[in-house]
Design an enzyme around this catalytic site. Structure first.
Site, PDB file in Angstrom:
ATOM      1  N   SER A 117      14.694  81.891   9.455  1.00 25.43           N
ATOM      2  CA  SER A 117      14.336  81.393  10.787  1.00 25.43           C
ATOM      3  C   SER A 117      14.702  79.931  10.912  1.00 25.43           C
ATOM      4  O   SER A 117      14.621  79.165   9.940  1.00 25.43           O
ATOM      5  CB  SER A 117      12.832  81.560  11.021  1.00 25.43           C
ATOM      6  OG  SER A 117      12.433  80.892  12.201  1.00 25.43           O
ATOM      7  N   TYR A 141       4.272  79.861   9.394  1.00 22.00           N
ATOM      8  CA  TYR A 141       5.401  80.789   9.497  1.00 22.00           C
ATOM      9  C   TYR A 141       6.686  80.119   9.010  1.00 22.00           C
ATOM     10  O   TYR A 141       7.409  80.675   8.168  1.00 22.00           O
ATOM     11  CB  TYR A 141       5.575  81.260  10.935  1.00 22.00           C
ATOM     12  CG  TYR A 141       6.878  81.988  11.164  1.00 22.00           C
ATOM     13  CD1 TYR A 141       7.091  83.252  10.639  1.00 22.00           C
ATOM     14  CD2 TYR A 141       7.928  81.391  11.874  1.00 22.00           C
ATOM     15  CE1 TYR A 141       8.301  83.924  10.824  1.00 22.00           C
ATOM     16  CE2 TYR A 141       9.130  82.054  12.065  1.00 22.00           C
ATOM     17  CZ  TYR A 141       9.308  83.310  11.540  1.00 22.00           C
ATOM     18  OH  TYR A 141      10.504  83.956  11.709  1.00 22.00           O
ATOM     19  N   LYS A 145       8.962  81.020   5.571  1.00 19.14           N
ATOM     20  CA  LYS A 145      10.392  81.346   5.556  1.00 19.14           C
ATOM     21  C   LYS A 145      11.154  80.407   4.622  1.00 19.14           C
ATOM     22  O   LYS A 145      12.082  80.834   3.916  1.00 19.14           O
ATOM     23  CB  LYS A 145      10.955  81.277   6.974  1.00 19.14           C
ATOM     24  CG  LYS A 145      10.580  82.463   7.841  1.00 19.14           C
ATOM     25  CD  LYS A 145      11.188  83.758   7.316  1.00 19.14           C
ATOM     26  CE  LYS A 145      10.984  84.922   8.256  1.00 19.14           C
ATOM     27  NZ  LYS A 145      11.618  86.158   7.773  1.00 19.14           N
TER      28      LYS A 145
END
Length: 325
Positions: A117, A141, A145
């Site tokens: 991402s 998040y 990643k």
């Protein structure tokens, strides 16, 4: 040349599965159905229902289907919610990736495309995000990643001198939109396109969060990339890995220019035929003015390009959502 797609029953994963099949690469799907839809998986594609946190299941799947490589799409993808659920996010995205890597090592599978991402960059204050920009993720998040990329990198180093060194690449992207198939749509409760679609279907007025940003029309500018283009890049990366050709550790799948939220709203009204004036709501904390990535390296190696206009992005997404009923 069979490839396993983790999260292959989800919006992005299902597009990757179909793109593999259309390019003559047999896919296998593993998905725990936490956000996927069984109907998204084409008939005839082997579908293992279960979690990537189950090492025995992942290992068995790799062995039984003689998997050559893995496209790792599965993960918890809600950046905002990850702030409230960091432990869940790390379990799914960090531990999940570690288990996939461990199962690959146990079965001699040595090719990995990681669906990463652009959240690994955080909120960079530069006109264009390039792969070598410092990584400063702004959410659990994004952090998860980035840690996933570190795990993959370190396993690559650890196996470099082994008979089957891990070959890998990570694909970083922002907002994935549209649809390549009438029966596959974005059902996320957090993404802009489905939020607008649901509002229009229910007769509500879509919202723009802030119109006083330092951009030409005052609304945020972001990368919006069509899901079919994203899927094609994953397939190209898999082919490159399988061929033994040189490959970068990471690629941005960026639009180079970006689109403002207001331009998206204008396209929504134009394409759907539903005339509306968006409601202006307060800014959301932490939303930067502009985040847009370059896709130069991916264009060079993965035939990455923007094949869809904003109207086509909206049209394909709208048609798929309407088809879902």
């Amino acid at each position: 040349m069979t490839w396993l797609v983790t999260g292959g029953a989800g919006y992005i994963g299902a597009h990757v599965v179909r793109a593999l099949a259309e390019n003559g690469i047999p896919p296998v799907v593993i998905d725990d159905m936490s956000s996927g839809h069984a109907a998204f998986v084409p008939a005839g594609v082997p579908f293992v229902r279960g979690s990537i946190l189950d090492f025995a299941l992942v290992e068995q799947t790799l062995r039984e289907h003689a998997i050559e490589g893995v496209i790792h799409v599965a993960g918890y993808k809600y950046a905002g919610v990850s702030v409230r659920r960091p432990l869940h996010t790390y379990a799914q995205n960090v531990e999940g990736t570690r288990i996939v890597l461990e199962a690959m090592a146990a079965t001699g599978v040595a090719n990995l495309v990681f669906s990463s991402s652009a959240a690994v960059y955080g909120t960079p204050d530069v006109p264009l995000v390039t792969e070598d920009l410092p990584k400063r993720p702004a959410s659990p998040y994004g952090e998860s990643k980035l840690i996933g990329e570190w795990l993959i990198r370190d396993q690559g180093v650890a196996t470099a001198e082994s008979p089957q060194p891990l070959r890998h690449t990570s694909l970083r992207y922002f907002n994935v939109v549209g649809s390549g198939y009438l029966d596959v749509y974005d059902s996320s409760p957090h993404n802009l396109f489905p939020l607008v679609f649901e509002a229009l279907i229910e007769g509500r007025t879509p919202k723009i969060f802030g119109d006083d940003y330092d951009t030409p029309d005052g609304t945020n500018v972001r990368d919006y990339v069509h899901v079919a283009d994203i899927a094609a890049a994953h397939v190209a990366a898999a082919r490159l890995l399988a061929s033994g050709s040189p490959i970068e550790a990471a690629y941005n799948l960026g639009s180079q220019n970006g689109l403002s939220v207001r331009k998206i709203m204008d396209a929504m009204a134009r394409v759907t035929g539903i005339d509306f004036t968006p409601e202006i709501a307060p800014r959301r904390p932490g939303d930067p003015d502009r985040i847009v990535a370059t896709g130069d390296l991916a264009a060079r190696d993965l035939d990455w390009r923007m094949r869809y206009s904003v109207d086509e992005m909206v049209r394909t997404g709208w048609e798929a959502r309407r088809n879902a009923g």
